[in-house]
Motif scaffolding. Sequence first.
Motif, PDB file in Angstrom:
ATOM      1  N   ARG A 286       0.848  -1.200   0.000  1.00 28.41           N
ATOM      2  CA  ARG A 286       0.000   0.000   0.000  1.00 28.41           C
ATOM      3  C   ARG A 286       0.882   1.248   0.000  1.00 28.41           C
ATOM      4  O   ARG A 286       1.844   1.366   0.775  1.00 28.41           O
ATOM      5  CB  ARG A 286      -0.896  -0.008   1.246  1.00 28.41           C
ATOM      6  CG  ARG A 286      -1.910   1.119   1.296  1.00 28.41           C
ATOM      7  CD  ARG A 286      -2.760   1.046   2.561  1.00 28.41           C
ATOM      8  NE  ARG A 286      -3.588  -0.148   2.599  1.00 28.41           N
ATOM      9  CZ  ARG A 286      -3.504  -1.079   3.546  1.00 28.41           C
ATOM     10  NH1 ARG A 286      -2.636  -0.955   4.522  1.00 28.41           N
ATOM     11  NH2 ARG A 286      -4.309  -2.133   3.510  1.00 28.41           N
ATOM     12  N   PHE A 287       0.548   2.193  -0.897  1.00 31.71           N
ATOM     13  CA  PHE A 287       1.249   3.474  -0.907  1.00 31.71           C
ATOM     14  C   PHE A 287       0.914   4.257   0.365  1.00 31.71           C
ATOM     15  O   PHE A 287      -0.171   4.113   0.930  1.00 31.71           O
ATOM     16  CB  PHE A 287       0.848   4.300  -2.134  1.00 31.71           C
ATOM     17  CG  PHE A 287       1.448   3.821  -3.420  1.00 31.71           C
ATOM     18  CD1 PHE A 287       2.784   4.075  -3.714  1.00 31.71           C
ATOM     19  CD2 PHE A 287       0.683   3.110  -4.340  1.00 31.71           C
ATOM     20  CE1 PHE A 287       3.341   3.646  -4.908  1.00 31.71           C
ATOM     21  CE2 PHE A 287       1.239   2.674  -5.538  1.00 31.71           C
ATOM     22  CZ  PHE A 287       2.569   2.934  -5.825  1.00 31.71           C
ATOM     23  N   LEU A 288       1.860   5.102   0.779  1.00 28.85           N
ATOM     24  CA  LEU A 288       1.661   5.893   1.989  1.00 28.85           C
ATOM     25  C   LEU A 288       0.404   6.747   1.894  1.00 28.85           C
ATOM     26  O   LEU A 288      -0.343   6.887   2.874  1.00 28.85           O
ATOM     27  CB  LEU A 288       2.884   6.786   2.227  1.00 28.85           C
ATOM     28  CG  LEU A 288       2.858   7.689   3.459  1.00 28.85           C
ATOM     29  CD1 LEU A 288       2.807   6.854   4.737  1.00 28.85           C
ATOM     30  CD2 LEU A 288       4.076   8.604   3.486  1.00 28.85           C
ATOM     31  N   ASP A 289       0.143   7.310   0.716  1.00 31.19           N
ATOM     32  CA  ASP A 289      -1.033   8.173   0.551  1.00 31.19           C
ATOM     33  C   ASP A 289      -2.340   7.408   0.682  1.00 31.19           C
ATOM     34  O   ASP A 289      -3.410   8.025   0.824  1.00 31.19           O
ATOM     35  CB  ASP A 289      -0.983   8.875  -0.809  1.00 31.19           C
ATOM     36  CG  ASP A 289       0.009  10.024  -0.819  1.00 31.19           C
ATOM     37  OD1 ASP A 289       0.550  10.341   0.257  1.00 31.19           O
ATOM     38  OD2 ASP A 289       0.268  10.591  -1.897  1.00 31.19           O
ATOM     39  N   ASP A 290      -2.294   6.086   0.617  1.00 30.87           N
ATOM     40  CA  ASP A 290      -3.511   5.269   0.734  1.00 30.87           C
ATOM     41  C   ASP A 290      -3.683   4.674   2.124  1.00 30.87           C
ATOM     42  O   ASP A 290      -4.607   3.887   2.358  1.00 30.87           O
ATOM     43  CB  ASP A 290      -3.507   4.136  -0.308  1.00 30.87           C
ATOM     44  CG  ASP A 290      -3.667   4.653  -1.725  1.00 30.87           C
ATOM     45  OD1 ASP A 290      -4.517   5.531  -1.934  1.00 30.87           O
ATOM     46  OD2 ASP A 290      -2.923   4.194  -2.620  1.00 30.87           O
ATOM     47  N   GLU A 291      -2.793   5.030   3.054  1.00 30.94           N
ATOM     48  CA  GLU A 291      -2.890   4.484   4.410  1.00 30.94           C
ATOM     49  C   GLU A 291      -4.130   5.018   5.130  1.00 30.94           C
ATOM     50  O   GLU A 291      -4.736   4.319   5.934  1.00 30.94           O
ATOM     51  CB  GLU A 291      -1.629   4.836   5.218  1.00 30.94           C
ATOM     52  CG  GLU A 291      -0.364   4.141   4.752  1.00 30.94           C
ATOM     53  CD  GLU A 291      -0.331   2.674   5.136  1.00 30.94           C
ATOM     54  OE1 GLU A 291      -1.185   2.238   5.931  1.00 30.94           O
ATOM     55  OE2 GLU A 291       0.548   1.947   4.622  1.00 30.94           O
ATOM     56  N   ALA A 295      -8.412   8.477   1.890  1.00 35.89           N
ATOM     57  CA  ALA A 295      -7.360   8.898   0.971  1.00 35.89           C
ATOM     58  C   ALA A 295      -7.971   9.634  -0.223  1.00 35.89           C
ATOM     59  O   ALA A 295      -8.978   9.198  -0.805  1.00 35.89           O
ATOM     60  CB  ALA A 295      -6.566   7.690   0.489  1.00 35.89           C
ATOM     61  N   VAL A 296      -7.332  10.737  -0.603  1.00 36.06           N
ATOM     62  CA  VAL A 296      -7.848  11.580  -1.679  1.00 36.06           C
ATOM     63  C   VAL A 296      -7.242  11.141  -3.007  1.00 36.06           C
ATOM     64  O   VAL A 296      -6.029  10.922  -3.103  1.00 36.06           O
ATOM     65  CB  VAL A 296      -7.518  13.064  -1.415  1.00 36.06           C
ATOM     66  CG1 VAL A 296      -8.025  13.941  -2.555  1.00 36.06           C
ATOM     67  CG2 VAL A 296      -8.116  13.506  -0.080  1.00 36.06           C
ATOM     68  N   LEU A 297      -8.073  11.033  -4.024  1.00 34.19           N
ATOM     69  CA  LEU A 297      -7.578  10.694  -5.356  1.00 34.19           C
ATOM     70  C   LEU A 297      -6.925  11.919  -5.989  1.00 34.19           C
ATOM     71  O   LEU A 297      -7.320  13.059  -5.711  1.00 34.19           O
ATOM     72  CB  LEU A 297      -8.729  10.218  -6.242  1.00 34.19           C
ATOM     73  CG  LEU A 297      -9.385   8.886  -5.823  1.00 34.19           C
ATOM     74  CD1 LEU A 297     -10.578   8.580  -6.732  1.00 34.19           C
ATOM     75  CD2 LEU A 297      -8.376   7.753  -5.885  1.00 34.19           C
ATOM     76  N   PRO A 298      -5.928  11.715  -6.834  1.00 33.17           N
ATOM     77  CA  PRO A 298      -5.244  12.864  -7.447  1.00 33.17           C
ATOM     78  C   PRO A 298      -6.153  13.593  -8.434  1.00 33.17           C
ATOM     79  O   PRO A 298      -6.996  12.985  -9.104  1.00 33.17           O
ATOM     80  CB  PRO A 298      -4.061  12.216  -8.162  1.00 33.17           C
ATOM     81  CG  PRO A 298      -4.509  10.811  -8.434  1.00 33.17           C
ATOM     82  CD  PRO A 298      -5.342  10.422  -7.259  1.00 33.17           C
ATOM     83  N   SER A 299      -5.965  14.892  -8.521  1.00 36.88           N
ATOM     84  CA  SER A 299      -6.714  15.695  -9.488  1.00 36.88           C
ATOM     85  C   SER A 299      -6.120  15.495 -10.876  1.00 36.88           C
ATOM     86  O   SER A 299      -5.055  14.877 -11.036  1.00 36.88           O
ATOM     87  CB  SER A 299      -6.640  17.170  -9.094  1.00 36.88           C
ATOM     88  OG  SER A 299      -5.288  17.626  -9.194  1.00 36.88           O
TER      89      SER A 299
END
Length: 419
Positions: A286-291, A295-299
Amino acid sequence: MVAVHASAHSVASSEWIICLDKRPAERSGEDVDIILARLRGVKAFEKFHPNLLQQICMCGFYECLEKGITLYRQGDIGTSWYAVLSGSLDVKVSETANHQDAVTICTLGVGTAFGESILDNTPRHATIVSRENSELLRIEQREFKTLWEKYRQCMAGLLAPPYGVMDSGATNDRMPDKENLNSDPLNFMSKNLYKVPSEQILRAEKVLRNAVLARAPHMIRDRKYHLKTYRQCCVGTELVDWLLQQSSCVHSRAHAVGMWQVLLEEGVLNHVDHELNFQDKYLFYRFLDDEEEDAVLPSDDEKREAEEELQETLLFLSQIGPDAHMRMILRKPPGQRTAEDLEIIYDELLHIKALSHLSNTVKRELAGVLIFESHAKAGTVLFNQGEEGTSWYIIQKGSVNVVIYGKVMATICWRMTLR
């Protein structure tokens, strides 16, 4: 050896030197008291019993060395024991017995005592050269042996092995016992990986995550295994496949594994069960941004930026990935290394200049037993002088300080550089 006295001293500072310059039989009680007052402030003597220190004041001599003076050479039979009162001296050791090949392995500073090989007339283990103008207290062999016989118990904790036992620094950070390290090396390593990722690695994680979501968003999703749901995960084999498709700078699956291992080591990519090695298998990462659960999806702008930075990021990771892959292999217990792992280690050992004198057979044996250690905190004590040795080391990155008390022990100082 050349010894010279300083050209000028104040009356107060030179009085004790004048007393030490007298022959022991000519020193009065007042002379001894003057010397004693000076030596009580010297670190090398702060733990000495008062009676022992007084005896030293009665038989010691003063020496002042100019910078660059050789006190004695490796292989000499010693005649005196020394303590550093001011200045510093370099310890030089040669593997070939040629003084021109000698390498400085450490520096003896104020408060260091050395030279007790005179107790058994063994050759000096190193060459000692003054690094700067230095003051020494010297005790000749006969007197030192007399003190040793009379105050052996008092001196045992202050001299270097095999004559004495060094005190362990209770306040120092300390390496765990090797037995504990060997029984659970991965648990030990989990405490020694990088805890705070660099900005460059944090950016690399964001670029890769956003690029994956832009090009193959199905790779990051909730996954079920054995009736348990793992939220927003990727599969190891799919991550490796994806890297190979993105750039020609990724040469092989092993190369890709090393690139993902870089992120895992710095905590911006994590195994769901917190294992330390990235594997090209059906395992979840799991990526850190998905912990975070939200988690916010990129724009669209962030995805576009990721596309623009992707090749530069992959090139950066491709350059440091092999080192991470090597560390990962060396963290494995020897019994769990594959034939491919052993070949990678062996190939690395072939390029170490300091090991060039070893046969290829020995290097193959080393490949099977080397273990990786990481010490992120400066000041960590790897081992103490006087302890029984259990390991041999190669420095891959960084440096170590060698602090030696008393007799110089060259056997603990030689380190091989891996890179």
